[in-house]
Design an enzyme around this catalytic site. Structure first.
Site, PDB file in Angstrom:
ATOM      1  N   TYR A 172      19.642  72.048  11.266  1.00 36.33           N
ATOM      2  CA  TYR A 172      20.747  71.812  11.410  1.00 36.33           C
ATOM      3  C   TYR A 172      20.794  71.189  12.946  1.00 36.33           C
ATOM      4  O   TYR A 172      21.582  70.206  13.247  1.00 36.33           O
ATOM      5  CB  TYR A 172      21.907  72.890  11.376  1.00 36.33           C
ATOM      6  N   LYS A 197      22.412  66.704  13.356  1.00 35.62           N
ATOM      7  CA  LYS A 197      22.988  66.972  14.523  1.00 35.62           C
ATOM      8  C   LYS A 197      22.751  66.121  15.908  1.00 35.62           C
ATOM      9  O   LYS A 197      23.428  65.918  16.222  1.00 35.62           O
ATOM     10  CB  LYS A 197      23.880  68.280  15.271  1.00 35.62           C
TER      11      LYS A 197
END
Length: 298
Positions: free
Chosen positions: A168, A172
Site C-alpha cells: 500500500y 501510494k
C-alpha cells in the site's frame, strides 16, 4: 459561451466531476459534498453501491449518475471519462479515490497481495487520469477554455511509510509521483493536479487503527470521513486554479502541505570515489541532514 459552460472564482456553476471508488467511505462523502456544492457527479464504484449514492444525491435535489466498473481496467477508465462527457456535455474534474488494502509484513506478502494493491491503488489512478488528460488536451488544442482539476488520493503511508503496509505504501508513494509529474505535463492544457493524504475512519482504517479511529461519545468527531471532503470540493473547483503539484495532509479540522524530497548539499570529489573513502563522507552528510519523519508503526 453559456453560464453553464463557464466558471467564476469562488462560484460553483454545475461543474462535472467523476469520483472513483465513491460507493462508500471517503469517495461517498466526496460525491455527496460535491453534489451539495452544485456539481454534477459521476459516481463510480466497482459494485452497485454507486447506485445507492446516486439515490442519496437525487433525494437532496442534486444531480448524479452511476458508473459501475473497475477503474484499473484501461478500457473501462476510458469509458468512464467518455460517459461523463456524453451524459453531461463535458468533464471538469476527476477525483481519484478508489483503493484497497492487503496488509502484510513484507516477509509474509504474497505476489497476489502485491499485485492487487498496486493495480487498484496506483493503476486505478493512472488509467482514469490518462484518459481525462487526453480529453482535456483535445479541448485545449481546439481552442476551448479548460479549467480542469484532478484530485488524487495518496496516504500518510505513501509519504512516510507504514509498517505492515509495504504494498500500500509503495502504491501510494507512486500516486505522489504521478501527481507531481502530471501537474507539470498538463499545466499547458489548463489542468491542475493535486493529491490529498487523508486520515479518516473508513472500512480500511477502523479495524487496523481502532483506537485512533474510534468516534468520541460527543462533540466534534475528528476522524469522520466527511471532514476530508471540503478540501476535495475546493481543489476540484474553479478557485483552485493556481494550486498544482501539491500533496495535502488532512485530518479532522487540520490541513497541511506535505513537503517532499529535496536535493541535499553534495560533497563532490571531482573524480570517481573509492569505496573506502565514502564511509566518513556519508556519515558526515547524514549528520548535517535532518532525520526523516519516522515510518508509521516503527
Amino acid at each position: 459561451m453559456t453560464r453553464d459552460e463557464t466558471t467564476r472564482v469562488g462560484e460553483r456553476t454545475g461543474r462535472v466531476v467523476v469520483v472513483t471508488g465513491a460507493g462508500r467511505g471517503l469517495g461517498r462523502e466526496h460525491a455527496l459534498a460535491l453534489a451539495a456544492a452544485g456539481d454534477r457527479v459521476v459516481v463510480n464504484d466497482v459494485d452497485p453501491a454507486a447506485e445507492a449514492v446516486v439515490a442519496e444525491i437525487a433525494a437532496t435535489g442534486g444531480t448524479a449518475v452511476a458508473s459501475v466498473g473497475d477503474v484499473a481496467d484501461w478500457a473501462y477508465a476510458r469509458h468512464l471519462v467518455e460517459s461523463a462527457v456524453e451524459t453531461f456535455g463535458r468533464l471538469d474534474a476527476l477525483v481519484n479515490n478508489a483503493g484497497l488494502v492487503r496488509d502484510r509484513m513484507l516477509v509474509n506478502l504474497s505476489e497476489q497481495e502485491w499485485d492487487e494493491v498496486v493495480r487498484v491503488d496506483l493503476k486505478g489512478h493512472a488509467a482514469p487520469l490518462r484518459h481525462a488528460a487526453a480529453y482535456w488536451r483535445e479541448r485545449s488544442r481546439a481552442g476551448d477554455p479548460v479549467a480542469a482539476r484532478v484530485v488524487n488520493t495518496s496516504s500518510g503511508a505513501g509519504l512516510m511509510g507504514s509498517v505492515g503496509q509495504v504494498n500500500y505504501a509503495a502504491a501510494k508513494a507512486g500516486v505522489t509521483a504521478l501527481t507531481q509529474v502530471a501537474a507539470v505535463e498538463l499545466a499547458r492544457y489548463g489542468v491542475t493536479v493535486n493529491a490529498i493524504a487523508p486520515s479518516a475512519r473508513t472500512a480500511m482504517t477502523e479495524t487496523a487503527f481502532a483506537d485512533a479511529m474510534r468516534a468520541p461519545d460527543e462533540g466534534f468527531d475528528p476522524m469522520a470521513a466527511g471532514n476530508v471532503s471540503p478540501l476535495v470540493v475546493w481543489l476540484a473547483g474553479a478557485d483552485a486554479g493556481d494550486v498544482t503539484g501539491r500533496i495535502f495532509e488532512v485530518a479532522g479540522g487540520a490541513v497541511s502541505v506535505a513537503d517532499g524530497w529535496r536535493h541535499g548539499e553534495p560533497v563532490d570529489a571531482g573524480r570517481r570515489w573509492r569505496p573506502e573513502e565514502l564511509g566518513p563522507v556519508v556519515r558526515d552528510l547524514l549528520r548535517r541532514t535532518p532525520a526523516p519523519t519516522p515510518v508509521y508503526g516503527a
